[in-house]
Design an enzyme around this catalytic site. Structure first.
Site, PDB file in Angstrom:
ATOM      1  CG  ASP A   1      31.455  47.642  28.234  1.00 37.98           C
ATOM      2  OD1 ASP A   1      30.178  47.905  28.022  1.00 37.98           O
ATOM      3  OD2 ASP A   1      32.063  48.247  29.372  1.00 37.98           O
TER       4      ASP A   1
ATOM      5  CE1 TYR B   1      34.477  56.201  31.545  1.00 36.80           C
ATOM      6  CE2 TYR B   1      35.540  54.001  31.258  1.00 36.80           C
ATOM      7  CZ  TYR B   1      35.637  55.152  32.031  1.00 36.80           C
ATOM      8  OH  TYR B   1      36.427  55.150  32.827  1.00 36.80           O
TER       9      TYR B   1
END
Length: 691
Positions: free
Chosen positions: A328, A412
């Site tokens: 990420d 998320y």
């Protein structure tokens, strides 16, 4: 540039500097089309910055003091050119903003990929939605009346050998209930079993993967879903106006008030001073918030502190989910996913916001507001003691300074906060929340690779493994890591007759390596300056790094998931400092098959790391086997790394924190005594007039 006109070496690029750097590069590629991905500060060589900081803290800076170079790093694609048949090339360049010259340029090997840009995600969505092949595939299922398609792009993960070197993206597909009339209706509750694959370079749909939707005992491949694939799914809303029962009505306001303002000050745009702390904060699109030149009461503690990397591997063995693994930070250029924080919601109290600057595809700067917030918070008792003989208690509250930023990565959220306290400790706190990634599951099925959290939706088991990069400067830059363990000692009539003694064993980490925690031996790691001794204990001054002994990467050694994230194999790494080593997983994680230039490679050099300029990397994580309570939005799960002084001071550094009652605190009924009064009823503080 002079000392009075130049930006501080540890300050982010201005919009004007970004434009100047872009123009230099544009002039070097006449006739070509360029897509810029990022333009931001390349921090000057550490040796140059340290010399500058030494002069700054000694008060000897003048207009004639040599300045470290002011550098911009630019990452961009060159798409053809006048009379050129060369395919798209990805460049990483450096421009000296003082001289206006490009000082470095690297055309990245085609086996590596640049981090993704949001403009590529837009292209993926358009390609899928306009694809005749996908439209035909969608006809193989029946969406409920009033539902519409949602296409959500994702990084492709680690390619299989058959995929070659092309730049692939995948998309997850969902249905959204348009009958609600609310654009925030939760489409994740309606996963579709289609994963279209797009080659972003040709803008073509390569194929449509259709994962199995069965469970335990079923084949890992094959189509088993019903035509009415969403008929057994159920709504799962989270926005307040769509909650079936509404929100709670019995919650009264809880307000943070600072009537005299904050205790921190901000000067020079990014210089923060709070209590005895002094540091600079910047934001960049690869790491988020970064703390620089961290000092406590005039003493050097850290040169630099930042989040370096994170990998999220999923444990569903069904293809194509064996590839499902996000980086990420490295994959996504996290700056594109950073939240614009909201007053009174993400941070409380009197707040200072820092803005950031992102890059548009044409290389122009794109200001983004409120990407980092700075505020104070109360975290319970700091220290307390009661003299039971006199009944007098002395207690202080734990005041903390928080530097926080938040990322939204599709479904998320991650909240990262650097928390500094009054006892000279620093905590990195990571919070995970948002919506767990779900895929479609047949009626009545369960599976060992996840948990059914809503009818028709299984949340896959996965891990979140983070890496915090700690560039220490404990009373200087010649530091050493020491492993300390508390070990049992056998009964010995001469040295341990009662068997209660245990020994504390210290082992110097002499060369770069990956190391592991062991809670059964209370293994901890200390960063020490062995040339400076504590006058009380006689031990070297130091700081202790205490990360959680969390589970490390579970993927099988030799698997693509494991090969892409060697950094996730140890809890702590010690390497010798290099200016160009900032990322635990290497410079290029998108579509990688192997970690190249990451922590394993750095450790394998076997550099000497005793009394050297070193970097310490703390790896920690969550093994997330989802529960129904994580749905539809999971409560935050918190994990922390603590960096605390160990024989750095001659006593408790927070001893002088005032002790006073909170004037806003009240009893629910009646009247009572204050905790912060002396025996005769007068208010006092610790010391002669304490309570």
């Amino acid at each position: 540039m002079t000392a009075t006109t130049s930006p501080h070496p540890l300050s982010a690029l201005s919009a004007d500097e970004i434009r100047r750097a872009r123009d230099v590069v544009l002039g070097l590629h006449p006739g070509a089309v360029l897509d810029f991905r990022v333009i931001y500060l390349l921090e000057p060589p550490k040796a140059d910055v340290v010399r500058f900081l030494d002069a700054e803290h000694a008060g000897t800076l003048t207009a004639d003091t040599p300045r470290p170079p002011r550098l911009a790093q630019l990452k961009y694609d060159v798409i053809g050119g006048a009379g050129s048949d060369v395919p798209t090339q990805y460049h990483e360049s450096v421009v000296d903003l003082v001289t206006g010259k490009r000082t470095a340029d690297e055309v990245i090997d085609a086996k590596f990929h640049a981090s993704l840009g949001l403009f590529e995600f837009d292209k993926v969505v358009n390609c899928v939605q306009e694809s005749p092949e996908f439209k035909e595939k969608l006809k193989s299922v029946r969406l409920p009346e009033g539902f519409e398609l949602v296409v959500e792009p994702w990084p492709y993960g680690g390619p299989d050998e058959a995929d070659g070197q092309t730049r692939l993206f995948q998309a997850l597909c969902f249905g959204r209930d348009g009958r609600t009339g609310n654009p925030d209706a939760n489409f994740y509750a309606y996963p579709l079993p289609f994963i279209p694959i797009v080659d972003i370079r040709t803008m073509k749909l390569v194929r449509i993967d259709q994962p199995a939707t069965g469970g335990l005992g079923d084949a890992l491949v094959g189509v088993t879903n019903e035509v009415g694939v969403l008929d057994h799914c159920r709504s799962a809303e989270y926005v307040p106006e769509l909650l079936p029962g509404g929100v709670r009505k019995d919650l009264k306001p809880l307000t943070v008030l600072q009537p005299e303002g904050p205790s921190f000050s901000i000067t020079e745009d990014n210089l923060v001073e709070w209590q005895k702390w002094r540091f600079r904060v910047t934001f960049n699109p690869r790491e988020g918030a970064v703390l620089h030149d961290v000092r406590y009461d005039g003493r050097s503690v850290l040169y630099r502190l930042s989040m370096s990397d994170m990998t999220v591997p999923y444990a569903d063995p069904r293809p194509p989910f064996h590839r499902k693994q996000a980086f990420d930070f490295g994959d996504g250029g996290l700056g594109n996913c950073v939240n614009n924080l909201t007053l009174g919601c993400d941070c409380l109290g009197v707040i200072k916001y820092f803005d950031g600057i992102l890059t548009n595809p044409d290389g122009s700067p794109e200001p983004t507001k409120n990407v980092v917030c700075l505020h104070e918070q109360d975290n319970g008792i700091n220290w307390k003691h009661t003299n039971w003989r006199t009944g007098r208690a002395v207690v202080t509250r734990r005041r903390e300074l928080v530097v926080q930023y938040i990322l939204t990565l599709a479904n998320y959220e991650y909240v990262f906060a650097f928390v500094l306290d009054q006892a000279a400790g620093i905590t990195l706190e990571a919070r995970a929340t948002g919506i767990v990634s779900v895929v479609n599951m047949d009626v009545g099925k369960t599976a060992p690779w996840g948990n059914v959290v809503n009818p028709g939706a299984i949340a896959q088991n996965h891990q979140h493994i983070f890496c915090l990069r700690i560039d220490p400067a404990v009373d200087g830059h010649a530091n050493t890591v020491v492993q300390e363990e508390s070990l049992p000692v056998e009964v010995d009539p001469a040295t341990n007759p009662a068997g209660n003694f245990y020994r504390v064993e210290s082992t110097v980490v002499a060369e770069s390596a990956g190391l592991d925690l062991d809670p059964f031996s209370n293994r901890v790691f200390k960063i020490q300056n062995r040339s400076v001794k504590n006058p009380v204990s006689g031990k070297p001054v130091g700081y202790k790094v205490a990360g959680p002994p969390s589970q490390l990467l579970l993927a099988a050694p030799g698997s693509i998931q494991a090969n892409r994230a060697h950094f996730a194999r140890h809890h702590l790494w010690v390497t010798k400092h290099r200016d160009d080593e900032l990322y635990a997983g290497g410079r290029h994680t998108l579509l990688s098959r192997n970690e190249v230039g990451g922590l394993r490679d750095a450790a394998d050099r076997k550099d000497r790391v005793e009394d050297e300029d070193i970097v310490v990397w703390s790896v920690f994580g969550l093994t997330h086997n989802p529960r129904v309570e994580d749905w539809p939005v999971m409560p935050v799960e918190m994990i922390q790394v603590h960096i605390t002084p160990s024989d750095f001071f001659t006593g408790n550094p927070a001893l002088d924190v005032p002790s006073s009652a909170d004037t806003g605190s009240k009893l629910t009924e009646g009247a009572g005594s204050s905790c912060c009064t002396t025996a005769n009823g007068t208010n006092g503080v610790n010391g002669a007039n304490g309570h």
